[in-house]
Design an enzyme around this catalytic site. Sequence first.
Site, PDB file in Angstrom:
ATOM      1  N   ARG A 269       0.879  -1.186   0.000  1.00 32.46           N
ATOM      2  CA  ARG A 269       0.000   0.000   0.000  1.00 32.46           C
ATOM      3  C   ARG A 269       0.907   1.224   0.000  1.00 32.46           C
ATOM      4  NH1 ARG A 269       0.549   1.687   5.455  1.00 32.46           N
ATOM      5  NH2 ARG A 269       0.335  -0.093   6.830  1.00 32.46           N
ATOM      6  N   HIS A 273      -1.791   3.555   6.620  1.00 34.05           N
ATOM      7  CA  HIS A 273      -2.719   2.484   7.009  1.00 34.05           C
ATOM      8  C   HIS A 273      -4.165   2.976   6.916  1.00 34.05           C
ATOM      9  CE1 HIS A 273      -4.833  -0.437   9.410  1.00 34.05           C
ATOM     10  NE2 HIS A 273      -5.106   0.463  10.326  1.00 34.05           N
ATOM     11  N   TYR A 283       7.897   3.946   9.794  1.00 33.01           N
ATOM     12  CA  TYR A 283       8.238   2.515   9.740  1.00 33.01           C
ATOM     13  C   TYR A 283       8.659   2.023   8.356  1.00 33.01           C
ATOM     14  CZ  TYR A 283       3.235   2.458   8.471  1.00 33.01           C
ATOM     15  OH  TYR A 283       2.021   2.696   7.891  1.00 33.01           O
TER      16      TYR A 283
END
Lengths: 370, 325
Positions: A269, A273, A283
């Site tokens: 993606r 999120h 991250y």
Amino acid sequence: MSAKKTAQLNPQQILESIENQIDMIQVLNEEGKIVNEEAMPKMADEELQELMTRMVYTRVLDQRSISLNRQGRLGFYAPTAGQEASQIASHYALEKEDWILPGYRDVPQIVWHGLPLWKAFLFSRGHFVGNQAPEGVNVLSPQIIIGAQYVQNAGVALGLKKRGKKAVAVTYTGDGGSSQGDFYEGINFAGAFNAPAIFIVQNNQFAISTPREKQTAAKTIAQKGIAAGIPFVLVDGMDPLAVYTVVKEARERAINGGGPTLIETMCYRYGPHTMAGDDPTRYRTSDLDTEWEKKDPLVRFRKYLEEKGLWNEEKETEVIERAKEEIKDAIKKADETPKQKVTDLMANMYDEMPANLQEQYEIYTAKESK
Amino acid sequence: MAQMTMIQAITDALRTELKNDENVLVFGEDVGVNGGVFRATEGLQKEFGEERVFDTPLAESGIGGLAVGLALEGFRPVPEIQFFGFVFEVMDSVSGQLARMRYRSGGVYSAPVTIRSPFGGGVHTPELHADSLEGLMAQQPGLKVVIPSSPYDAKGLLISAIRDNDPVIFLEHMKLYRSFREDVPEEEYIIPLGKAAVKREGSDLSIITYGAMVHESLKAAEALEKEGHSVEVIDLRTIQPLDIETIIASVEKTGRAIVVQEAQKQAGIAANVVAEINERAILSLEAPVLRVAAPDTVFPFSQAETVWLPNYKDIIETAKKVLEF
């Protein structure tokens, strides 16, 4: 199971020999070339064009949804860009009579299955009308509990089998979802009942921030099918033709009594999120983003179709404009939907309202009429 | 009319509904050939076939998910959770999914699922078999919770539960399974959900209770009668929704009430009953409404059960406090 007298005590080697047999299926490479003729799905030109149309449309929908969210005109939203092959090509291999049990990122699939776009927007905003699937559109609203849809999928599939329907139940989760107990219980139940189910794990590499390698010691998520005794496939989730072909095959097998399949789609993606404050730079490295953007499903499919003379800029612009127009109309329709009342929600709790709720219903009816 | 134990009445209800409605499916762990660990499904697989009555893999969450999914395809699932202490493994399917199906889908889908499960103390099970967890269920909007106290009620209530178009948690007290027999009609009949039964009429005190405590309460009422107190005993039968009308009518008549449950004081439904009485009938009360319940520990190890579980003596003691207030 009979004992083999010469069996060697080497569990590590057995595991490695199994894991080494698992290859990722790819049909269309990053340059838009067919690399696996044998696995090439039989698709008419119009079907190829329609699949591209839906992927482009969905990319626009994602961009517009993000911007609507930022303007405060949408609620909960989980971005989809990067996952179009995984989502749209898997859905394109299904039929109208099939069931879809989506996770919360899987709104595009249920829209393409027949949930009107304005309802999808209402789901995002938190309005119950967004969850009311029209008659004959076999979709659940996006599941919020990670993995819950997996056990339910076994149930729907068993129901389809008991009814003798030639249809499948398809569910989606992510790499994180594959760690849930419900993931295993779902695939195991479907296997035990030989139910016509397809379980798709969209491995987009991160469960919010937790990388795939922290989810499991297993080399692939696909191989978890072995534990349930069901067929499994690892597929390039950035390759629409590969995803389409494995889902189509799984569906054919399922409706012909061959039972469930677990499919892992390797994808990414691009966005956060969800739009509720996630920051992927915490991250993920931009190098990793770039590496995956090179695999983009739209780019490779566009190259392939252009080469065949099936796609051009004009077509693409047409789809983009149509998408923008329809999104605008859908937002308008969502805006026009009457606000939900507490009494609407009370009325949907039970078939027959029990006395405690009836009493409260009357209080709220009076409040709402003021 | 036949003399039946509660377990026989339950089997009879399942048989009745398997016959009446081809969408009824009975499944769970060991419910097939084995007929269930308590024999609640004895003979049903043989009679109705493996398509209708079947064993599942050993996983409660899977069983819950199966029920949700089958309901979506128009079936009327009657899954068994082998012991209700195992419900924690399936809490998401129960509270997160079944209870919300109609609400979440804006009335498009429903979950006409009846989860049957044994529970209840006094039979010396291992841990997490006997706990009274009905309060957890009753606090989840979207569910109905039924606890029969007799064979006759068990049959009529279970048939109603299966026919109900919303999820019902049907809890069967293990101690009552074979403790006594009574006349149960062989033909079908229903007892509506949400309706309490006045088991014994009285004018001085109302005992509001359910499950196995109905019998302890009746025993206490008899003893109190001998001392000149006229005691009414109400068996709630359905603890969610509560039959508030029957409770309030009784309290208005007697002016005094206690609520008796096997669950811990902090659990169960007693606090809710007291609150309803306070809201609706406080001016009819001659004394505070007290509770008889187990202490607020987790369910005890089996050797401590008999001293932990409330009994008729506890009920008499509390009743006297209220009667003599």
